[in-house]
Write a protein that holds these residues in place. Structure first.
Motif, short mmCIF file in Angstrom:
data_model
loop_
_atom_site.label_atom_id
_atom_site.label_comp_id
_atom_site.label_asym_id
_atom_site.label_seq_id
_atom_site.Cartn_x
_atom_site.Cartn_y
_atom_site.Cartn_z
N ILE A 169 0.42 -1.06 -0.61
CA ILE A 169 -0.04 -0.20 0.27
C ILE A 169 1.24 1.05 -0.07
CG2 ILE A 169 -1.94 1.10 1.56
CD1 ILE A 169 -2.90 -1.60 2.33
N SER A 170 1.41 1.31 1.03
CA SER A 170 3.00 2.46 1.04
C SER A 170 3.40 2.71 -0.40
CB SER A 170 3.99 2.22 2.66
OG SER A 170 4.50 3.62 2.49
N ASP A 171 4.42 1.65 -0.81
CA ASP A 171 4.78 2.41 -2.36
C ASP A 171 3.99 2.50 -3.34
OD1 ASP A 171 7.26 1.92 -0.93
OD2 ASP A 171 8.29 0.55 -2.05
N THR A 172 2.86 1.56 -3.36
CA THR A 172 1.82 2.18 -4.80
C THR A 172 0.43 3.25 -4.46
OG1 THR A 172 -0.09 -0.14 -4.04
CG2 THR A 172 2.29 -0.87 -5.43
N LEU A 173 1.21 4.43 -3.36
CA LEU A 173 0.04 4.72 -3.23
C LEU A 173 -1.52 3.90 -3.22
CD1 LEU A 173 1.53 7.61 -4.10
CD2 LEU A 173 0.68 7.20 -2.26
N LEU A 174 -1.69 2.35 -2.74
CA LEU A 174 -3.00 2.31 -2.66
C LEU A 174 -3.12 1.65 -3.45
CD1 LEU A 174 -4.66 0.67 -0.48
CD2 LEU A 174 -6.33 2.97 -0.12
N LEU A 175 -2.19 1.22 -4.77
CA LEU A 175 -2.81 0.88 -6.03
C LEU A 175 -3.02 1.77 -6.87
CD1 LEU A 175 -4.37 -2.57 -5.18
CD2 LEU A 175 -2.40 -2.38 -5.14
N LYS A 176 -2.55 2.76 -6.39
CA LYS A 176 -2.81 4.47 -7.39
C LYS A 176 -1.21 4.33 -8.27
CE LYS A 176 -6.87 6.24 -4.79
NZ LYS A 176 -7.30 7.52 -5.20
N SER A 177 0.00 3.87 -7.89
CA SER A 177 1.01 4.64 -8.31
C SER A 177 0.58 3.98 -9.39
CB SER A 177 1.90 4.39 -7.47
OG SER A 177 3.51 4.57 -8.40
N PRO A 178 1.57 4.88 -10.70
CA PRO A 178 2.34 3.92 -12.13
C PRO A 178 2.98 3.02 -12.26
CG PRO A 178 2.83 5.97 -12.15
CD PRO A 178 2.34 6.13 -10.36
N THR A 179 3.49 2.75 -10.44
CA THR A 179 4.83 1.67 -10.52
C THR A 179 3.98 0.56 -10.20
OG1 THR A 179 4.43 2.06 -7.87
CG2 THR A 179 6.16 2.88 -9.31
N THR A 180 2.51 0.26 -9.94
CA THR A 180 1.50 -0.69 -9.76
C THR A 180 1.57 -1.48 -10.89
OG1 THR A 180 0.10 0.89 -8.08
CG2 THR A 180 -0.01 -1.75 -9.33
N THR A 181 1.24 -3.27 -10.37
CA THR A 181 1.80 -3.94 -11.37
C THR A 181 0.55 -4.42 -11.32
OG1 THR A 181 2.33 -5.57 -10.34
CG2 THR A 181 4.07 -4.24 -11.56
N ASP A 182 0.06 -5.76 -12.41
CA ASP A 182 -1.58 -6.72 -12.58
C ASP A 182 -1.00 -7.26 -11.17
OD1 ASP A 182 -2.95 -5.40 -14.17
OD2 ASP A 182 -2.06 -6.50 -16.08
N ARG A 183 0.44 -7.83 -11.48
CA ARG A 183 0.94 -8.64 -10.26
C ARG A 183 0.79 -7.88 -8.28
NH1 ARG A 183 0.03 -13.24 -8.51
NH2 ARG A 183 1.61 -14.51 -6.46
N ASP A 184 0.79 -6.50 -8.94
CA ASP A 184 0.64 -6.30 -7.25
C ASP A 184 -0.69 -5.97 -7.04
OD1 ASP A 184 3.31 -5.17 -6.13
OD2 ASP A 184 2.93 -3.77 -7.98
N ARG A 185 -1.89 -5.83 -8.24
CA ARG A 185 -2.80 -5.84 -7.34
C ARG A 185 -3.26 -7.39 -7.66
NH1 ARG A 185 -2.71 -2.66 -12.03
NH2 ARG A 185 -2.46 -0.46 -12.04
N GLU A 186 -3.14 -8.55 -7.99
CA GLU A 186 -3.35 -9.83 -7.73
C GLU A 186 -3.22 -10.03 -6.24
OE1 GLU A 186 -2.99 -11.82 -12.78
OE2 GLU A 186 -1.28 -11.35 -10.76
N ILE A 187 -1.89 -10.03 -6.35
CA ILE A 187 -1.19 -10.26 -4.48
C ILE A 187 -2.38 -9.48 -3.60
CG2 ILE A 187 0.36 -9.30 -2.51
CD1 ILE A 187 2.01 -10.10 -5.46
N PHE A 188 -2.42 -8.23 -3.59
CA PHE A 188 -3.64 -7.37 -2.93
C PHE A 188 -5.17 -8.27 -2.89
CE2 PHE A 188 -6.52 -3.67 -1.76
CZ PHE A 188 -5.51 -3.68 -0.58
N ALA A 189 -5.53 -8.59 -3.95
CA ALA A 189 -6.10 -9.79 -4.25
C ALA A 189 -6.88 -10.86 -2.26
CB ALA A 189 -7.18 -9.91 -5.02
#
Length: 310
Positions: free
Chosen positions: A147-167
């Protein structure tokens, strides 16, 4: 002898939590003589996460060779971002999601790096590959770094894998991660209680670019007017620190986490490189508008490096 595990200087939430997460990974591997430590005081965002998850705060160290001969690095690899005596110890492992630069070792080591949103995302993959247990508390820990590094998945550094992991983490954690994440990010924007030096140093990293020493700090806020009101004091503090520590350029990026925009303030030489990097001009208030910029790693460092090397 205990192996110390730590993230970069001026640690953010991902740096602190990934050290703790990697320590747990080592324990599940059977390496129990490890300790997660921090290279600096924890910021308010990280304190909020640890308090909410009922976790103890890692102790802060300034040097490591006086107590161990072996360390493991997380969330960084560049020596200028690490502990002062990093060259006096053996680096046994690195887990990271940044570029690799200014990094050499005398002996082979374990190295895992992936171009994804957080080091805790990399560690989640490692836990899953080994079939290691991820408890609800550990899920909350991993999520806090993500959450910190991706600003709750809003940062352009967020990947599809990050979204899968968060889920997946949402299914394991015993807290509402969206509400937790928003409150955690807001906790890190309490700027009034911080001194000028704390603001410019709180999330600052040093980089070598074409032989120049470049310092880049970042401050998250929900109201840029708070930063504008302190601009003169902040730039003076940056000037003093640049002279004391030999930085050629010091850039402070103030990021509005609600609107995903930033403004830059700079002192030192080569400010023309900043204008070239972002195709923007400093305005009459000596502010560099950075629309859509929220990620230092993806939207600041590569562009500025290219401008210096042009």
């Amino acid at each position: 002898m205990t192996t110390l595990i730590f993230g970069h200087q001026n640690p953010d939430t991902d740096a602190v939590i990934s050290a703790m997460t990697f320590a747990e990974y080592q324990r599940q591997l059977g390496n129990t003589d490890v300790e997660a430590v921090a290279l600096g005081e924890l910021n308010d965002e990280t304190k909020f996460a640890l308090d909410a998850l009922k976790l103890d705060t890692p102790r802060v160290v300034n040097t490591v060779a006086n107590e161990t001969d072996t360390v493991m690095l997380v969330d960084h690899n560049e020596f200028q971002q690490s502990v002062a005596d990093i060259k006096d110890v053996t680096i046994a492992a690195v887990v990271d999601h940044h570029r690799i630069a200014n990094f050499t070792t005398a002996a082979p080591l374990f190295y895992r790096a992936e171009p994804i949103g957080s080091t805790n995302s990399v560690l989640f993959n490692m836990f899953k590959e080994r079939g290691f247990e991820i408890t609800p508390t550990l899920a909350g820990m991993m999520a806090s770094g993500l959450i910190s590094d991706t600003l709750l998945l809003k940062s352009p550094t967020t990947t599809d894998r990050d979204r899968e992991i968060f889920a997946e983490l949402k299914q394991i954690a015993d807290i509402d991660l969206e509400a937790f994440g928003l409150n955690m990010l807001k906790a890190g924007t309490n700027l009034a209680a911080k001194t000028d030096k704390e603001l410019i140093d709180g999330d600052a990293k040093s980089f070598e670019m074409a032989g120049k020493s470049v310092r880049i700090g970042q401050v998250n806020t929900v109201d840029l007017d708070e930063i504008y009101a302190r601009q003169a004091e902040l730039t003076q503090a940056m000037t003093d620190e640049a002279k004391a520590d030999g930085y050629d350029l010091f850039l402070l990026v103030a990021t509005d986490i609600l609107n995903s925009n930033s403004v830059g303030f700079a002192v030192g030489s080569d400010q023309d490189k900043l204008e070239a990097a972002f195709n923007q001009k400093f305005d009459g208030n000596q502010r560099l508008n950075l629309p859509g910029v929220v990620s230092r790693k993806k939207q600041v460092v590569p562009q500025l490096t290219a401008a210096f090397e042009a």
